[in-house]
Motif scaffolding. Structure first.
Motif, PDB file in Angstrom:
ATOM      1  N   UNK A 344       0.844  -1.188   0.000  1.00 47.83           N
ATOM      2  CA  UNK A 344       0.000   0.000   0.000  1.00 47.83           C
ATOM      3  C   UNK A 344       0.886   1.247   0.000  1.00 47.83           C
ATOM      4  N   UNK A 345       0.327   2.350  -0.534  1.00 45.07           N
ATOM      5  CA  UNK A 345       1.046   3.618  -0.586  1.00 45.07           C
ATOM      6  C   UNK A 345       0.067   4.764  -0.391  1.00 45.07           C
ATOM      7  N   UNK A 346       0.496   5.781   0.321  1.00 51.52           N
ATOM      8  CA  UNK A 346      -0.286   7.014   0.450  1.00 51.52           C
ATOM      9  C   UNK A 346       0.186   7.954  -0.652  1.00 51.52           C
ATOM     10  N   UNK A 347      -0.656   8.181  -1.636  1.00 51.59           N
ATOM     11  CA  UNK A 347      -0.268   8.995  -2.784  1.00 51.59           C
ATOM     12  C   UNK A 347      -0.014  10.456  -2.404  1.00 51.59           C
ATOM     13  N   UNK A 348      -0.564  10.900  -1.280  1.00 53.89           N
ATOM     14  CA  UNK A 348      -0.364  12.286  -0.860  1.00 53.89           C
ATOM     15  C   UNK A 348       1.000  12.487  -0.207  1.00 53.89           C
ATOM     16  N   UNK A 349       1.467  11.490   0.553  1.00 51.90           N
ATOM     17  CA  UNK A 349       2.730  11.643   1.288  1.00 51.90           C
ATOM     18  C   UNK A 349       3.873  10.841   0.684  1.00 51.90           C
ATOM     19  N   UNK A 350       3.544   9.848  -0.152  1.00 50.21           N
ATOM     20  CA  UNK A 350       4.573   8.991  -0.729  1.00 50.21           C
ATOM     21  C   UNK A 350       5.018   7.872   0.194  1.00 50.21           C
ATOM     22  N   UNK A 351       4.451   7.770   1.403  1.00 46.38           N
ATOM     23  CA  UNK A 351       4.820   6.703   2.330  1.00 46.38           C
ATOM     24  C   UNK A 351       4.251   5.370   1.846  1.00 46.38           C
ATOM     25  N   UNK A 352       5.077   4.313   1.889  1.00 49.66           N
ATOM     26  CA  UNK A 352       4.658   3.006   1.381  1.00 49.66           C
ATOM     27  C   UNK A 352       5.137   1.913   2.321  1.00 49.66           C
ATOM     28  N   UNK A 353       4.466   0.755   2.274  1.00 49.63           N
ATOM     29  CA  UNK A 353       4.855  -0.370   3.123  1.00 49.63           C
ATOM     30  C   UNK A 353       4.203  -1.641   2.605  1.00 49.63           C
ATOM     31  N   UNK A 354       4.812  -2.769   2.961  1.00 48.15           N
ATOM     32  CA  UNK A 354       4.207  -4.088   2.747  1.00 48.15           C
ATOM     33  C   UNK A 354       3.511  -4.459   4.049  1.00 48.15           C
ATOM     34  N   UNK A 355       2.184  -4.466   4.033  1.00 43.11           N
ATOM     35  CA  UNK A 355       1.392  -4.698   5.241  1.00 43.11           C
ATOM     36  C   UNK A 355       1.003  -6.164   5.363  1.00 43.11           C
ATOM     37  N   UNK A 356       1.018  -6.667   6.587  1.00 47.26           N
ATOM     38  CA  UNK A 356       0.569  -8.028   6.854  1.00 47.26           C
ATOM     39  C   UNK A 356      -0.583  -7.973   7.863  1.00 47.26           C
ATOM     40  N   UNK A 357      -1.748  -8.414   7.423  1.00 46.32           N
ATOM     41  CA  UNK A 357      -2.941  -8.456   8.270  1.00 46.32           C
ATOM     42  C   UNK A 357      -3.438  -9.892   8.373  1.00 46.32           C
ATOM     43  N   UNK A 358      -4.215 -10.173   9.401  1.00 44.12           N
ATOM     44  CA  UNK A 358      -4.735 -11.526   9.537  1.00 44.12           C
ATOM     45  C   UNK A 358      -6.050 -11.532  10.312  1.00 44.12           C
ATOM     46  N   UNK A 359      -6.823 -12.606  10.096  1.00 43.15           N
ATOM     47  CA  UNK A 359      -8.077 -12.808  10.809  1.00 43.15           C
ATOM     48  C   UNK A 359      -8.387 -14.305  10.820  1.00 43.15           C
ATOM     49  N   UNK A 360      -9.215 -14.715  11.783  1.00 44.47           N
ATOM     50  CA  UNK A 360      -9.624 -16.119  11.820  1.00 44.47           C
ATOM     51  C   UNK A 360     -10.963 -16.251  12.530  1.00 44.47           C
ATOM     52  N   UNK A 361     -11.594 -17.382  12.358  1.00 50.33           N
ATOM     53  CA  UNK A 361     -12.880 -17.647  12.992  1.00 50.33           C
ATOM     54  C   UNK A 361     -13.059 -19.132  13.231  1.00 50.33           C
ATOM     55  N   UNK A 362     -13.858 -19.461  14.234  1.00 51.59           N
ATOM     56  CA  UNK A 362     -14.316 -20.827  14.455  1.00 51.59           C
ATOM     57  C   UNK A 362     -15.749 -20.738  14.964  1.00 51.59           C
ATOM     58  N   UNK A 363     -16.624 -21.566  14.439  1.00 49.98           N
ATOM     59  CA  UNK A 363     -18.022 -21.524  14.845  1.00 49.98           C
ATOM     60  C   UNK A 363     -18.592 -22.925  14.899  1.00 49.98           C
ATOM     61  N   UNK A 364     -19.617 -23.101  15.721  1.00 53.19           N
ATOM     62  CA  UNK A 364     -20.289 -24.389  15.832  1.00 53.19           C
ATOM     63  C   UNK A 364     -21.781 -24.190  15.987  1.00 53.19           C
ATOM     64  N   UNK A 365     -22.537 -25.186  15.557  1.00 54.65           N
ATOM     65  CA  UNK A 365     -23.994 -25.182  15.708  1.00 54.65           C
ATOM     66  C   UNK A 365     -24.427 -26.535  16.236  1.00 54.65           C
ATOM     67  N   UNK A 366     -25.301 -26.534  17.251  1.00 50.07           N
ATOM     68  CA  UNK A 366     -25.780 -27.772  17.857  1.00 50.07           C
ATOM     69  C   UNK A 366     -27.298 -27.770  17.846  1.00 50.07           C
ATOM     70  N   UNK A 367     -27.901 -28.880  17.400  1.00 46.02           N
ATOM     71  CA  UNK A 367     -29.357 -28.993  17.321  1.00 46.02           C
ATOM     72  C   UNK A 367     -29.913 -29.448  18.658  1.00 46.02           C
ATOM     73  N   UNK A 368     -30.837 -28.671  19.231  1.00 52.38           N
ATOM     74  CA  UNK A 368     -31.492 -29.036  20.475  1.00 52.38           C
ATOM     75  C   UNK A 368     -32.584 -30.068  20.251  1.00 52.38           C
ATOM     76  N   UNK A 369     -33.118 -30.124  19.052  1.00 53.66           N
ATOM     77  CA  UNK A 369     -34.101 -31.132  18.669  1.00 53.66           C
ATOM     78  C   UNK A 369     -33.415 -32.240  17.879  1.00 53.66           C
ATOM     79  N   UNK A 370     -34.168 -33.246  17.526  1.00 50.30           N
ATOM     80  CA  UNK A 370     -33.604 -34.383  16.797  1.00 50.30           C
ATOM     81  C   UNK A 370     -33.430 -34.029  15.319  1.00 50.30           C
ATOM     82  N   UNK A 371     -32.552 -33.078  15.071  1.00 47.12           N
ATOM     83  CA  UNK A 371     -32.300 -32.602  13.715  1.00 47.12           C
ATOM     84  C   UNK A 371     -30.802 -32.496  13.500  1.00 47.12           C
ATOM     85  N   UNK A 372     -30.413 -32.230  12.251  1.00 43.89           N
ATOM     86  CA  UNK A 372     -29.002 -32.206  11.900  1.00 43.89           C
ATOM     87  C   UNK A 372     -28.626 -30.883  11.250  1.00 43.89           C
ATOM     88  N   UNK A 373     -27.699 -30.121  11.856  1.00 42.23           N
ATOM     89  CA  UNK A 373     -27.163 -28.947  11.161  1.00 42.23           C
ATOM     90  C   UNK A 373     -26.562 -29.357   9.827  1.00 42.23           C
TER      91      UNK A 373
END
Length: 479
Positions: A344-373
């Motif tokens: 990324x680069x700021x075109x107004x200031x000329x400052x630039x860098x190689x940025x490293x970002x990250x994200x993650x998730x974990x989710x679960x679903x459980x049926x209270x009745x006799x059914x299947x997610x």
């Protein structure tokens, strides 16, 4: 002639014409065509009867051996509504060669901040009702190998979300061209009406969401290995959760590749038959824009971060996404991780860098009745039809609970180089979700969803709220 019969999509695809499929019953009335005492058979009527019998045989063959219907029954994540035993209405040609399926869905929300919120927190709104989605969907097929879909969203203003053509000459190759969702990660495969929670996780802030492009998909190795390859435009509408497909503003493109392996789909432990593991990678060049939508929380109630208007891409953009899903009995879960390398680069200031970002998730679903997610929403074994008789018989539909954790962390250089406002936007966000869902039937669902997010700024300059609590009540109807 392609004059089609009309049937519910829940019926077999040969029009469900009762006259065609019912077994003839004996009649006490004499049949002049079959009773010699009535005189010779009329040749014209005999030929008409023969043509009618031939047409009925053609329709029954189409159902029995799958001619014209062998392909296209829902494979998750490819954007298709099933051709059999599903919602909607359909027109079929008499020989099964042509098909038009009309379906869609409506979602209405009530949003509230039970703990209150600061009005100047970025992206927040007031408590109230919202028409979240109103999407008519038209699926069509021409011949055996060519199909497509048109899906606009009419909730606020007209937006064309899907408009694509598929060519599928074999099970191991399906070519898609148009505007659609790339199946870059496991969350993006799920339809908006099938989500366990209100919206997808913070991983979607860094994923290719929906754009103009071309994609090749298929299954090999006895359907245990799925591959996806695609090339798409680069624009500010490409990367991020709240997608807005935009026309290309430059000649740069984004390409992705994805492999998903289902090791026990045909043999092995029964509990792991629906286990999918895989990885995807995105690579391309971004120069004319930031190639990034505003990053949002899981409930969309607040903006976590947004680049300054003067910041654009400055070369390559790369992401890697390991992912998995597993469904067994009353339990289902998914998890995804993303790590990005972005110039990324700021075109107004000329400052630039190689940025490293990250994200993650974990989710679960459980049926209270006799059914299947399931990946494509729960189908209640005992749906509730709205009557007391249904309730008294124990047909209460399906009840499930869902939990999710998601986190994202931005490169510290983003704020060190002043690429974004440090007083408004957070460097780290950690989100917790809880959902109680009632699937009254396959078509009707009610959800109560709570989203809690903790924010941490890059420095003491961060002045926005450090937490957000957001409640969503959602009613969904699909047809």
């Amino acid at each position: 002639m392609v004059c089609a019969g009309i049937a519910s999509a829940g019926d077999p695809p040969a029009f469900q014409q009762a006259d065609d499929l019912q077994t003839p019953q004996p009649s006490s009335e004499p049949n002049p065509e079959l009773n010699p005492a009535q005189g010779p058979t009329d040749p014209v009527k005999a030929r008409q009867r023969l043509r009618e019998l031939d047409r009925r045989l053609s329709v029954l063959e189409s159902v029995a051996v799958g001619r014209g219907h062998g392909r296209g029954v829902m494979e998750r994540g490819l954007g298709w509504s099933p051709e059999q035993k599903e919602r909607g209405f359909a027109l079929y040609a008499t020989d099964g060669s042509y098909r038009l399926h009309i379906n869609g869905g409506v979602q209405v929300d009530y949003h509230a901040y039970p703990m209150g919120h600061q009005a100047n927190d970025p992206g927040t709104t007031e408590n109230g009702f919202e028409l979240r989605r109103l999407r008519p969907i038209i699926d069509w097929r021409v011949g055996q190998f060519v199909r497509g879909q048109i899906m606009p969203d009419l909730s606020s203003s007209f937006q064309l979300f899907n408009a694509f053509i598929d060519v599928e000459p074999a099970e191991w190759a399906r070519l898609r061209v148009g505007v659609f969702k790339p199946v870059m990660n496991i969350e993006n495969q799920q339809g908006e009406f099938d989500l366990v929670f209100a919206e997808r996780s913070m991983v979607q802030n860094f994923a290719l969401r929906r754009d103009f492009g071309v994609q090749l998909t298929g299954r090999v190795l006895q359907q245990s290995l799925r591959y996806d390859l695609g090339v798409f435009n680069t624009s500010n509408g490409a990367i991020g959760n709240n997608s807005r497909p935009l026309a290309s503003t430059d000649s740069d493109k984004l390409g992705f590749a994805r492999l998903m392996y289902t090791p026990f789909v045909r043999m092995g432990p029964q509990a792991f038959r629906k286990l999918d593991v895989g990885v995807a990678s995105l690579y391309g060049t971004c120069i004319q824009s930031a190639c990034q939508q505003p990053m949002q929380t899981m409930g969309f109630e607040r903006i976590i971060f947004q680049y300054n208007n003067t910041v654009t891409g400055n070369g390559s953009q790369t992401s890697i996404l390991p992912q998995m899903s597993w469904f067994w009995g009353r339990f289902g879960m998914m998890s995804t991780f993303v790590h990005t390398w972005e110039q990324k680069i700021d075109r107004a200031t000329g400052k630039a860098a190689l940025l490293q970002n990250q994200a993650w998730m974990i989710q679960g679903e459980f049926a209270l009745t006799d059914d299947e997610p399931a990946f494509n929403r729960v189908t209640p074994k005992h749906p509730f039809d709205g009557t007391w008789n249904s309730f008294s018989k124990g047909n209460w539909g399906a009840w499930t609970i869902g939990v999710r954790y998601s986190e994202q962390q931005l490169d510290s250089a983003i704020f060190g180089l002043n690429f974004g406002n440090p007083t408004l936007y957070a460097r780290t966000a950690k989100g917790y979700s809880l959902a109680l869902s009632w699937y009254a039937s396959r078509e009707i669902r009610f959800q109560n969803i709570w989203e809690h997010t903790d924010f941490t700024g890059s420095s003491s300059a961060f002045a926005a709220s450090g937490t957000s609590d957001f409640f969503i009540f959602r009613a969904t109807l699909i047809y």
